[in-house]
Scaffold this active site. Structure first.
Site, mmCIF file in Angstrom:
data_model
loop_
_atom_site.group_PDB
_atom_site.id
_atom_site.type_symbol
_atom_site.label_atom_id
_atom_site.label_comp_id
_atom_site.label_asym_id
_atom_site.label_seq_id
_atom_site.Cartn_x
_atom_site.Cartn_y
_atom_site.Cartn_z
ATOM 1 N N HIS A 1 0.776 -1.291 0.150
ATOM 2 C CA HIS A 1 -0.045 0.107 -0.099
ATOM 3 C C HIS A 1 0.988 1.240 -0.019
ATOM 4 C CE1 HIS A 1 -3.047 2.865 0.992
ATOM 5 N NE2 HIS A 1 -3.949 2.018 0.890
ATOM 6 N N ASP B 1 -7.952 -5.016 -0.145
ATOM 7 C CA ASP B 1 -8.664 -5.896 -1.518
ATOM 8 C C ASP B 1 -8.127 -7.293 -1.323
ATOM 9 O OD1 ASP B 1 -7.553 -2.783 -2.656
ATOM 10 O OD2 ASP B 1 -9.436 -3.684 -3.215
HETATM 11 C C1 SDX Z 1 -5.919 0.333 -3.074
HETATM 12 O O1 SDX Z 1 -4.216 4.823 -1.979
HETATM 13 C C2 SDX Z 1 -5.203 4.060 -1.395
HETATM 14 O O2 SDX Z 1 -5.638 4.409 -0.346
HETATM 15 C C3 SDX Z 1 -5.756 3.005 -2.211
HETATM 16 C C4 SDX Z 1 -6.783 1.988 -1.395
HETATM 17 C C5 SDX Z 1 -7.911 3.030 -1.245
HETATM 18 O O3 SDX Z 1 -8.662 2.590 -0.147
HETATM 19 O O4 SDX Z 1 -8.225 3.696 -1.913
HETATM 20 O O5 SDX Z 1 -6.261 1.711 -0.107
HETATM 21 C C6 SDX Z 1 -6.998 0.855 -2.184
HETATM 22 O O6 SDX Z 1 -5.786 0.778 -3.905
HETATM 23 C C7 SDX Z 1 -5.286 -0.907 -2.293
HETATM 24 C C8 SDX Z 1 -3.892 -1.229 -3.065
HETATM 25 C C9 SDX Z 1 -4.482 -2.149 -3.934
HETATM 26 N N1 SDX Z 1 -3.499 -2.660 -5.057
HETATM 27 C C10 SDX Z 1 -2.787 -3.841 -5.006
HETATM 28 O O7 SDX Z 1 -3.033 -4.613 -4.179
HETATM 29 C C11 SDX Z 1 -1.844 -4.057 -6.240
HETATM 30 C C12 SDX Z 1 -0.402 -4.618 -5.717
HETATM 31 N N2 SDX Z 1 0.181 -3.550 -4.876
HETATM 32 C C13 SDX Z 1 1.150 -2.585 -5.553
HETATM 33 O O8 SDX Z 1 0.789 -2.385 -7.107
HETATM 34 C C14 SDX Z 1 1.588 -1.719 -5.005
HETATM 35 O O9 SDX Z 1 1.981 -2.151 -3.661
HETATM 36 C C15 SDX Z 1 0.995 -0.138 -4.674
HETATM 37 C C16 SDX Z 1 0.426 0.181 -5.991
HETATM 38 C C17 SDX Z 1 -0.608 -0.755 -3.711
HETATM 39 C C18 SDX Z 1 1.893 0.800 -4.009
HETATM 40 O O10 SDX Z 1 2.789 0.909 -4.622
HETATM 41 P P1 SDX Z 1 3.804 2.116 -4.165
HETATM 42 O O11 SDX Z 1 3.425 2.836 -2.938
HETATM 43 O O12 SDX Z 1 4.331 2.702 -5.476
HETATM 44 O O13 SDX Z 1 5.251 1.059 -3.943
HETATM 45 P P2 SDX Z 1 6.273 0.828 -4.727
HETATM 46 O O14 SDX Z 1 5.557 0.276 -6.149
HETATM 47 O O15 SDX Z 1 7.170 1.855 -4.860
HETATM 48 O O16 SDX Z 1 6.855 -0.600 -3.933
HETATM 49 C C19 SDX Z 1 7.695 -0.191 -3.032
HETATM 50 C C20 SDX Z 1 8.463 -1.603 -3.066
HETATM 51 C C21 SDX Z 1 8.952 -1.664 -4.499
HETATM 52 O O17 SDX Z 1 10.286 -2.803 -4.342
HETATM 53 P P3 SDX Z 1 11.596 -2.006 -4.240
HETATM 54 O O18 SDX Z 1 11.834 -0.996 -5.607
HETATM 55 O O19 SDX Z 1 11.766 -1.138 -2.986
HETATM 56 O O20 SDX Z 1 12.803 -2.893 -4.436
HETATM 57 O O21 SDX Z 1 7.652 -2.722 -2.854
HETATM 58 C C22 SDX Z 1 7.606 -3.513 -4.108
HETATM 59 C C23 SDX Z 1 8.128 -2.547 -4.990
HETATM 60 O O22 SDX Z 1 8.702 -3.547 -6.093
HETATM 61 N N3 SDX Z 1 6.174 -3.832 -4.230
HETATM 62 C C24 SDX Z 1 5.789 -5.196 -4.078
HETATM 63 C C25 SDX Z 1 4.235 -5.147 -4.346
HETATM 64 N N4 SDX Z 1 3.918 -3.736 -4.078
HETATM 65 C C26 SDX Z 1 5.194 -3.226 -3.847
HETATM 66 N N5 SDX Z 1 6.464 -6.270 -4.595
HETATM 67 C C27 SDX Z 1 5.702 -7.481 -4.796
HETATM 68 N N6 SDX Z 1 4.266 -7.521 -4.787
HETATM 69 C C28 SDX Z 1 3.539 -6.232 -4.452
HETATM 70 N N7 SDX Z 1 2.381 -6.098 -4.216
#
Ligand code: SDX
Length: 436
Positions: free
Chosen positions: A310, A371
């Site tokens: 998140h 989710d």
């Molecule tokens: C919702 O914003 C809100 O409030 C949203 C929400 C709401 O109520 O409106 O809460 C609803 O959208 C919840 C999130 C649902 N999405 C998912 O479950 C999709 C999977 N999650 C990822 O796409 C991701 O975690 C996000 C989009 C939710 C957050 O992404 P960020 O904050 O941009 O984090 P990031 O991509 O910079 O990740 C940080 C690190 C990275 O690794 P490094 O570069 O540090 O090595 O964490 C890793 C990412 O590669 N990472 C994941 C991951 N999510 C982040 N690795 C594997 N699986 C994942 N799901």
């Protein structure tokens, strides 16, 4: 010496020094007011994805990602999920206070009054293919509401804004249920005023004209709590979309359609559907779960664990904690009959266990989010997979309209118009085609 909370910014290029005000919130980090920065120093700020940027002030929802705190108008989400109903929470988000008995009865009466759809709106559905994704239908039909109510759409008039807010909260369940009924080739079912909000939705989704249908009260209650959990969430992507679209003083129904479009993405509200798709792909692949965990860690691989991580919560999503309990309670009361669904659930629980113990996820604070569990519950409730994000939109509508109303009620509100860091070509002269 500065007379109030400020930060001093020294430009090492020019030696110029400026004071920027520190804004003190009710809760959360102090915030630097950079609105004078460009005028004083000629600089923009750069923060792609708005990781540390407050786009607005708001009195509606507060969340603390480090502590796993979520509050609507100061009330902890845990208490609202336990004690309140979705419509009472809608009143709170929209008006700022919990209603007394009369106020709640009046609000519920208004929602009942607006839950039917204009007969001509039915024809908008027939323009879609039967296999259209219900989110595509919702983007279209909610946007189509902007072709109605022309006598009541002055966005600067508080009562017009409240009418639009009530209409959207009231009509979303009907439009959502009809999106499903249309896809299934089943007749539309009209809402009933003798049913509660969530009961009515399930009635419109699943009742058949050919036989008596009784809504399962456990399912209706579970859905009502899930809608409370999804109602608002500060300045997430779809709410920020609604604020930006609304800042041009656009029609509120068209603005909500933009919010639905943004929520649809799998990185946002579309994740609940993507979770089940991921679990299905894992089970159908016959490959070990560890292979998918490794892929999720591999930067070269686009695969991510849907339902994990998140932008703000770097602790457990408080909604996930609540919904996890509902998930396990529902599964105890209604054991999953379909072995395929049980297999998905088993994979989900194994994935959760592994991720909570794995250093890669722990070091990046990647916990199951709301989710991850909502998809499993909807599956158990017999909600079709492509309706999962529609239910997220059903819950979030009140958050969108509350944030939109708050912005439009601010006499200082401006059109949102971010700047950019231009990295393209420097100025150059046009060359005729014979010279290229
Ligand atoms: C919702 O914003 C809100 O409030 C949203 C929400 C709401 O109520 O409106 O809460 C609803 O959208 C919840 C999130 C649902 N999405 C998912 O479950 C999709 C999977 N999650 C990822 O796409 C991701 O975690 C996000 C989009 C939710 C957050 O992404 P960020 O904050 O941009 O984090 P990031 O991509 O910079 O990740 C940080 C690190 C990275 O690794 P490094 O570069 O540090 O090595 O964490 C890793 C990412 O590669 N990472 C994941 C991951 N999510 C982040 N690795 C594997 N699986 C994942 N799901």
């Amino acid at each position: 010496m500065p007379t109030k909370d400020t930060v001093t910014l020294i430009d090492n290029r020019t030696g110029k020094e400026i004071e920027l005000d520190l804004l003190k919130p009710t809760s959360g980090p102090m915030t630097i007011d950079i609105s004078s920065l460009y005028k004083e120093l000629g600089y923009f700020t750069y923060d792609p994805g708005f990781m540390a940027t407050a786009s607005c002030w708001s009195n509606i929802t507060y969340l603390d990602g480090g502590k796993g705190v979520l509050e609507y108008r100061g009330y902890p989400i845990e208490q609202l999920a336990e004690e309140s109903t979705f419509l009472e929470t809608c009143y709170l988000l929209l008006n700022g206070e919990l209603p007394n008995k009369n106020e709640l009865a009046e609000f519920e009466g208004s929602i009942n009054k607006h839950c039917m759809l204009h007969e001509q709106l039915k024809t908008f559905y027939s323009g879609f293919r039967r296999d259209a994704h219900p989110m595509a239908t919702m983007v279209g039909v909610v946007g189509a509401l902007s072709a109605f109510y022309h006598d009541d759409e002055d966005v600067h008039d508080e009562s017009d804004r409240m009418d639009a807010a009530h209409r959207l909260i009231a009509k979303m369940p009907t439009m959502a249920a009809w999106s499903y009924r249309y896809a299934m080739g089943m007749p539309f079912v009209q809402p009933r005023n003798d049913l509660g909000y969530s009961e009515n939705f399930l009635h419109m989704m699943f009742s058949m004209p050919s036989e008596e249908y009784k809504v399962d009260p456990i399912m209706a209650k579970a859905l009502d709590v899930i809608l409370i959990l999804h109602a608002d969430h500060e300045q997430n992507a779809s709410t920020s979309t609604v604020r930006l679209a609304g800042s041009s003083q656009a029609n509120p129904f068209a603005v909500l359609s933009a919010g639905i479009a943004s929520l649809w993405g799998p990185a946002h509200g579309g994740a609940n559907e993507a979770v089940i798709q991921m679990l299905t792909d894992i089970n159908e692949s016959g490959r070990p779960l560890s292979e998918f965990i490794d892929r999720a860690k591999d930067k070269e691989d686009r695969f991510r664990l849907m339902g994990f991580g998140h932008r703000v919560y770097k602790n457990y999503d408080p909604r996930a904690k609540i919904i996890r309990e509902i998930c396990h309670e529902m599964l105890e009361n209604n054991p999953v009959s379909d072995p395929k669904h049980q297999a998905l659930l088993d994979t989900a629980m194994e994935l959760e266990k592994i991720a909570l113990e794995d250093d890669y996820f722990k070091s990046r604070n990647l916990y199951p989010n709301v989710d991850f569990y909502s998809g499993i519950i909807f599956l158990g409730m017999g909600i079709p997979l492509n309706m999962f994000t529609v239910l997220f939109a059903l819950g979030r509508t009140v958050g969108w309209v509350s944030q939109w109303n708050e912005m439009m009620g601010d006499p200082k509100a401006k059109i949102g118009r971010p700047r950019q860091l231009y990295t393209g070509e420097a100025t150059r002269d046009y060359k005729g085609i014979d010279k290229r």
